[in-house]
Design an enzyme around this catalytic site. Structure first.
Site, PDB file in Angstrom:
ATOM      1  N   GLU A 177       0.910  -1.110   0.042  1.00  0.00           N
ATOM      2  CA  GLU A 177      -0.054   0.213   0.103  1.00  0.00           C
ATOM      3  C   GLU A 177       0.940   1.090  -0.116  1.00  0.00           C
ATOM      4  O   GLU A 177       0.553   2.292  -0.758  1.00  0.00           O
ATOM      5  CB  GLU A 177      -1.024   0.152   1.221  1.00  0.00           C
ATOM      6  CG  GLU A 177      -2.079  -0.942   1.078  1.00  0.00           C
ATOM      7  CD  GLU A 177      -1.763  -2.166   1.736  1.00  0.00           C
ATOM      8  OE1 GLU A 177      -0.633  -2.600   2.332  1.00  0.00           O
ATOM      9  OE2 GLU A 177      -2.714  -3.263   1.879  1.00  0.00           O
ATOM     10  N   ASP A 223      -9.217   0.347   6.741  1.00  0.00           N
ATOM     11  CA  ASP A 223      -8.246   0.041   7.708  1.00  0.00           C
ATOM     12  C   ASP A 223      -6.961  -0.175   7.394  1.00  0.00           C
ATOM     13  O   ASP A 223      -5.779   0.303   8.041  1.00  0.00           O
ATOM     14  CB  ASP A 223      -8.535  -1.099   8.416  1.00  0.00           C
ATOM     15  CG  ASP A 223     -10.396  -1.235   8.537  1.00  0.00           C
ATOM     16  OD1 ASP A 223     -10.782  -1.155   9.748  1.00  0.00           O
ATOM     17  OD2 ASP A 223     -10.948  -1.282   7.605  1.00  0.00           O
ATOM     18  N   PHE A 224      -6.603  -0.719   6.031  1.00  0.00           N
ATOM     19  CA  PHE A 224      -5.359  -0.821   5.690  1.00  0.00           C
ATOM     20  C   PHE A 224      -4.677   0.344   5.142  1.00  0.00           C
ATOM     21  O   PHE A 224      -3.366   0.143   4.999  1.00  0.00           O
ATOM     22  CB  PHE A 224      -5.397  -1.812   4.385  1.00  0.00           C
ATOM     23  CG  PHE A 224      -6.302  -3.238   4.772  1.00  0.00           C
ATOM     24  CD1 PHE A 224      -6.358  -3.526   5.912  1.00  0.00           C
ATOM     25  CD2 PHE A 224      -6.609  -3.984   3.544  1.00  0.00           C
ATOM     26  CE1 PHE A 224      -7.087  -4.735   6.252  1.00  0.00           C
ATOM     27  CE2 PHE A 224      -7.358  -5.254   3.994  1.00  0.00           C
ATOM     28  CZ  PHE A 224      -7.762  -5.607   5.079  1.00  0.00           C
ATOM     29  N   HIS A 228     -11.290  -4.477  10.321  1.00  0.00           N
ATOM     30  CA  HIS A 228     -11.699  -4.516   8.954  1.00  0.00           C
ATOM     31  C   HIS A 228     -13.072  -3.768   8.911  1.00  0.00           C
ATOM     32  O   HIS A 228     -13.406  -3.882   7.918  1.00  0.00           O
ATOM     33  CB  HIS A 228     -11.969  -6.147   8.843  1.00  0.00           C
ATOM     34  CG  HIS A 228     -10.502  -6.783   8.263  1.00  0.00           C
ATOM     35  ND1 HIS A 228      -9.789  -6.897   9.175  1.00  0.00           N
ATOM     36  CD2 HIS A 228     -10.079  -7.449   7.177  1.00  0.00           C
ATOM     37  CE1 HIS A 228      -8.698  -7.780   8.734  1.00  0.00           C
ATOM     38  NE2 HIS A 228      -9.074  -8.026   7.354  1.00  0.00           N
TER      39      HIS A 228
END
Lengths: 343, 336
Positions: free
Chosen positions: B54, B79-80, B123
């Site tokens: 990411e 969340d990521f 998540h």
């Protein structure tokens, strides 16, 4: 210490039977959300975890059930956690991706690559507080693309941290094949950090044991981290309901949900040249065909060890398997009964 | 008029944008499978799978947008985004100011958010307030298919960084992928008008920062967004039977925030209830109170938000996320 093949097989078989029960309970809708099972990677956990001692730490990913089970966490506590129950391992607050056992220094994360920094930190604590102890990170090949994991490799090397970095490589990052996501060779990559690195057949629990035994000795002696590259398969793909595996398992559902939007896109009047579209279609077909390798019996770590044990003592093997099946069946009945009591 | 699902609408509008502008490309983890229609239509150059990197691909998308492309970078779940937030916090959002107004980053970050399907607290977060806190970022949170497509087109055309947030409970692609996994043994409280609805035959951009009054009300103004809109409408319908009139204002974007619409409605009713699935402290709900106070409006105020880490257990999760019962109780208390 020589590995006991019976003990290793027992650990793997228990994990397999437990996770197959989890699959059924998930299918029945009693477990919510995603479910990433370790079906297919049992030999990697089994070859390493029995060699850990008190004070050693585990940094797990979103697929931590086999490792937790083999480290001695009660299967009932795990199952009740998956069912979101107050009597689960984490009071039903975490779920299968967020398993924590503080008394065993075992922590999980659903963020890909997060096992790297966690293992480095556990390693630092071991170095300063618990001489001769180590930490072990488990992660997939997809995580080797995450910066934080690679930063952890470097940190562990420059601080000579007692860490075993274990890559459970099944050649897929969710639905993306490793050949399009992982550059270079992982062994060479780890060595370029100045880290000792070994490659091992992750289907073979005995081979993993041998490789891990040497790696752990190296780390416990204060010689710094080791990278272990273990190859495996995932019998259920990335998670239960894996879209690529579903193409075979549930073709009608897949045609409606996944293939139809692709067909509409393919024939849309505005878009790329036909050659480009065909290349994309060929790629999808290729991926669907190659996901089949994940379910091949040749890749199954239990089938890798079982024939030798059967030749050695078929009766003992049957008894071992039956007793494990009984144990897990009791756990499942108990978990379901507890749910009934609460409702 | 056509009818389509929320997730189809986003891909359809994005497809229209990609067909109109060859500089637009979609990149992210597993996008070739998750958005298979776009992949087979536009091919591998313009729909690109990324490694699970990411920080690299979002940072790259920022610079690519500075150099002439119009990337849509998908961060699978918001969340990521934590792994890569530097690209937005320190780069995309700052570029225009740092360059003295001479350089922009026309980037869309597409990301799934929100809970209600039992995937646990790593998540299911919303985090739109956390992102809108950063000056220089637009943050869009649509609640219907028609808005989702129109706002996506506007995001593509805006010319500065936009975070486009797709609530998983109304996005069938995501709910199928993460919630049901193809099972028919699990059910979710999916608002039907969010999941599926009428959309225009050809997408027109819906300008960012324009709230929409979903329902007029005279006693209380509920200001909300995303799935909260549908929860608030349901609560309002129930309150109506009890003689209480609660209006529902759908913000549609957190940044820019339609302060005028909020102030106009609240000054009419004198009561503001914020329904926000994001965390309660230091976020959108407090911001809305500040806006009303700054405008000199005297009103009663309450909020129904997420106060803690979202529990994995479904029942606890349903109690933690804003629900119809909590909204109804808060309205009655405000009006009482």
């Amino acid at each position: 210490m020589a590995p006991d093949a019976w003990m290793l097989y027992g650990l793997m078989y228990k994990s397999r039977v437990f996770e197959e029960a989890v699959r059924q309970i998930w299918q029945a809708g009693r477990i919510s959300g995603e479910m990433h099972l370790g079906l297919g990677e049992e030999a990697i956990a089994a070859g390493i975890i029995p060699q850990l001692v008190e004070g050693d730490a585990l940094a797990l990913d979103h697929r931590g059930t086999p490792a937790m089970l083999m480290r001695g966490v009660a299967p009932l506590a795990l199952l009740r956690e998956f069912m979101g129950s107050p009597d689960g391992l984490c009071a039903g607050m975490g779920g299968h991706m967020h398993l924590f056992a503080p008394e065993k220094l075992a922590a999980s994360s659903g963020i890909v690559g997060a096992a790297g920094p966690a293992a480095a930190g556990f390693g630092l604590a071991a170095q300063m507080l618990r001489p001769n102890c180590v930490s072990v990170a488990f992660f997939g090949d997809g995580a080797t693309s995450a910066g934080m994991l690679l930063e952890s490799f470097n940190l562990a090397v420059v601080w000579k941290l007692p860490v075993l970095f274990v890559c459970k490589d099944n050649d897929w990052a969710i639905t993306t094949p490793a050949e399009t996501a992982v550059g270079g060779n992982l062994l060479a990559r780890a060595r370029a950090f100045g880290m000792r690195a070994e490659e091992v057949d992750g289907r073979d629990a005995l081979a993993v044991w041998q490789a891990a035994s040497e790696a752990l000795r190296h780390a416990r002696a204060g010689n710094g981290p080791v990278f272990l590259w273990a190859h495996c398969i995932h019998l259920e793909g990335h998670f239960l309901g894996d879209g690529l595996l579903d193409m075979f398992r549930r073709p009608v559902y897949s045609l409606r949900k996944r293939v139809w939007p692709m067909v509409k896109g393919f024939f849309h009047p505005q878009g790329a040249a036909w050659g480009e579209r065909l290349a994309a279609a060929r790629q999808i077909v290729g991926q669907v065909l190659s996901i089949q390798n994940q379910t091949s019996p040749q890749g199954d770590p239990l089938l890798c060890l079982r024939p030798a044990l059967e030749r050695e003592n078929a009766r003992r093997l049957a008894d071992l398997e039956a007793s494990i099946r009984d144990e897990i069946q009791k756990v499942v009945s108990q978990a379901v009964a507890l749910e009934g009591n609460m409702a | 008029m056509r009818k389509m699902s929320f997730s189809e609408a986003i891909d359809d509008a994005l497809g229209q944008g990609m067909a109109a502008d060859p500089r637009v490309l979609l990149l992210g983890e597993d996008v070739q499978g998750l958005h298979g229609g776009l992949f087979l239509r536009f091919g591998r150059q313009r729909v690109r799978n990324t490694p699970i990197s990411e920080a690299a691909f979002l940072g790259a998308a920022v610079a690519a947008s500075m150099a002439g492309l119009r990337p849509v970078a998908e961060i699978m779940l918001v969340d990521f985004l934590a792994v890569a937030v530097d690209a937005l916090l320190n780069h995309a959002s700052k570029l225009e100011t740092f360059s003295g107004g001479r350089w922009q980053a026309p980037l869309v970050v597409r990301t799934a958010c929100g809970g209600g399907y039992g995937d646990g607290g790593q998540h299911e977060q919303s985090l739109w307030g956390w992102l809108a806190h950063i000056p220089g970022l637009s943050v869009v949170v649509p609640s219907t298919p028609a808005d989702a497509g129109g706002l996506m087109l506007a995001a593509l055309e805006l010319g500065s960084p936009v975070v486009f947030m797709e609530h998983k409970l109304i996005s069938s692609i995501w709910l199928d992928f993460l919630g049901s996994g193809g099972r028919d043994t699990v059910t979710f409280d999916v608002p039907p008008d969010g999941e599926h609805g009428r959309v225009p035959d050809r997408w027109q951009p819906i300008p960012l920062g324009q709230a929409l009054l979903r329902k007029k009300g005279s006693d209380v103004t509920i200001v909300t967004l995303g799935v909260g809109v549908h929860r608030a409408l349901q609560a309002s319908a129930e309150l109506e039977k009890q003689g209480l009139s609660a209006g529902v204002l759908d913000l549609r974007s957190v940044s820019p925030l339609d302060k005028a619409a909020v102030c106009q409605e609240v000054s009419r009713t004198g009561r503001l209830l914020v329904v926000d699935e994001d965390y309660e402290g230091f976020g959108l709900s407090g911001e809305l109170a500040a806006i009303v106070l700054e405008a000199g409006i005297s009103c009663k105020y309450a909020r129904v938000c997420t106060q803690t880490t979202i529990p994995f257990a479904r029942r606890l999760e349903d109690e933690t996320l804003p629900n119809v019962a909590r909204i109804g109780a808060a309205c009655r208390k405000l009006a009482g």
